[in-house]
Design a protein around this motif. Structure first.
Motif, mmCIF file in Angstrom:
data_model
loop_
_atom_site.group_PDB
_atom_site.id
_atom_site.type_symbol
_atom_site.label_atom_id
_atom_site.label_comp_id
_atom_site.label_asym_id
_atom_site.label_seq_id
_atom_site.Cartn_x
_atom_site.Cartn_y
_atom_site.Cartn_z
ATOM 1 N N LEU A 1 -37.631 33.506 -31.097
ATOM 2 C CA LEU A 1 -37.843 32.066 -31.307
ATOM 3 C C LEU A 1 -37.162 31.257 -30.224
ATOM 4 O O LEU A 1 -36.109 31.640 -29.708
ATOM 5 C CB LEU A 1 -37.317 31.641 -32.681
ATOM 6 C CG LEU A 1 -37.968 32.310 -33.885
ATOM 7 C CD1 LEU A 1 -37.295 31.845 -35.175
ATOM 8 C CD2 LEU A 1 -39.453 32.029 -33.936
ATOM 9 N N ARG B 1 -47.379 30.371 -31.464
ATOM 10 C CA ARG B 1 -47.193 31.803 -31.218
ATOM 11 C C ARG B 1 -47.666 32.033 -29.792
ATOM 12 O O ARG B 1 -48.791 31.696 -29.457
ATOM 13 C CB ARG B 1 -47.994 32.634 -32.216
ATOM 14 C CG ARG B 1 -47.464 32.392 -33.642
ATOM 15 C CD ARG B 1 -47.969 33.363 -34.647
ATOM 16 N NE ARG B 1 -47.293 34.644 -34.390
ATOM 17 C CZ ARG B 1 -47.868 35.820 -34.547
ATOM 18 N NH1 ARG B 1 -49.111 35.899 -34.956
ATOM 19 N NH2 ARG B 1 -47.214 36.922 -34.298
ATOM 20 N N ARG C 1 -45.352 25.335 -35.057
ATOM 21 C CA ARG C 1 -44.838 26.381 -34.175
ATOM 22 C C ARG C 1 -46.002 27.053 -33.451
ATOM 23 O O ARG C 1 -47.051 27.305 -34.032
ATOM 24 C CB ARG C 1 -44.065 27.422 -34.986
ATOM 25 C CG ARG C 1 -43.522 28.544 -34.104
ATOM 26 C CD ARG C 1 -42.634 29.480 -34.856
ATOM 27 N NE ARG C 1 -41.401 28.761 -35.187
ATOM 28 C CZ ARG C 1 -40.625 29.074 -36.211
ATOM 29 N NH1 ARG C 1 -40.919 30.068 -36.991
ATOM 30 N NH2 ARG C 1 -39.527 28.377 -36.438
ATOM 31 N N GLU D 1 -42.707 31.097 -30.930
ATOM 32 C CA GLU D 1 -42.330 32.473 -31.241
ATOM 33 C C GLU D 1 -43.049 33.383 -30.254
ATOM 34 O O GLU D 1 -44.281 33.364 -30.174
ATOM 35 C CB GLU D 1 -42.737 32.827 -32.665
ATOM 36 C CG GLU D 1 -42.478 34.258 -33.026
ATOM 37 C CD GLU D 1 -42.992 34.638 -34.406
ATOM 38 O OE1 GLU D 1 -42.754 35.781 -34.809
ATOM 39 O OE2 GLU D 1 -43.645 33.797 -35.058
#
Length: 159
Positions: A108, A144, A142, A121
């Motif tokens: 992270l 990826r 978030r 992430e």
């Protein structure tokens, strides 16, 4: 007759003010009340009341009602815009975009993509700060990401 005109014009003002709290539907309602008030003022003029005040009120009512109606309808159209123009559109367009890790992604961290900072992430290992990343998908707030340069895992590369 003047009492009815005063009540209608007062309702226009009250509903318009309530519209700043209640939303665009109230502005459209205020515009409709303004049209009713204008019709009443025209009827008063047709029945022979030609006071200057009547014409001033009619002009002001038409101006305010038109502005309220246009603002209310514009806001309603904006609220009904297709989903592709909503908040999900920029996120969907981030998929596949390139960015840079602002902090070490282990896994992270923070990245900059399309000029914005995002929580991210890394899915393929630890990405050093300054490393290039590519967005695979958006999950809420978030990203990826796939790190283009990953740090070797502990014990890797040692002989």
């Amino acid at each position: 007759m003047w009492l009815v005109a005063g009540v209608l014009l007062g309702l226009v003002v009250l509903v318009a003010l309530a519209g700043f709290h209640a939303g665009p539907h109230a502005h459209v309602l205020a515009a409709a009340l303004g049209v009713l008030a204008a019709a009443w003022l025209v009827a008063m003029a047709a029945l022979g009341d030609g006071r200057t005040l009547l014409w001033v009120l009619l002009g002001a009512d038409l101006t305010v009602s038109g502005a309220l109606g246009m603002a209310g309808l514009a806001a309603l159209r904006r609220d009904r815009a297709p989903a592709t123009a909503g908040p999900s559109a920029p996120r969907a367009s981030l998929e596949g975009a390139m960015g840079v890790a602002l902090s070490r992604l282990a896994p992270l961290g923070v990245v900059r993509v399309a000029g914005e900072e995002w929580s991210a992430e890394a899915v393929n290992g630890t990405v050093p700060a300054g490393g290039a990343v590519q967005v695979l998908e958006v999950e809420g707030l978030r990203l990826r990401v796939w790190g283009e340069q990953v740090e070797p895992a502990a014990g890797e590369g040692e002989t």
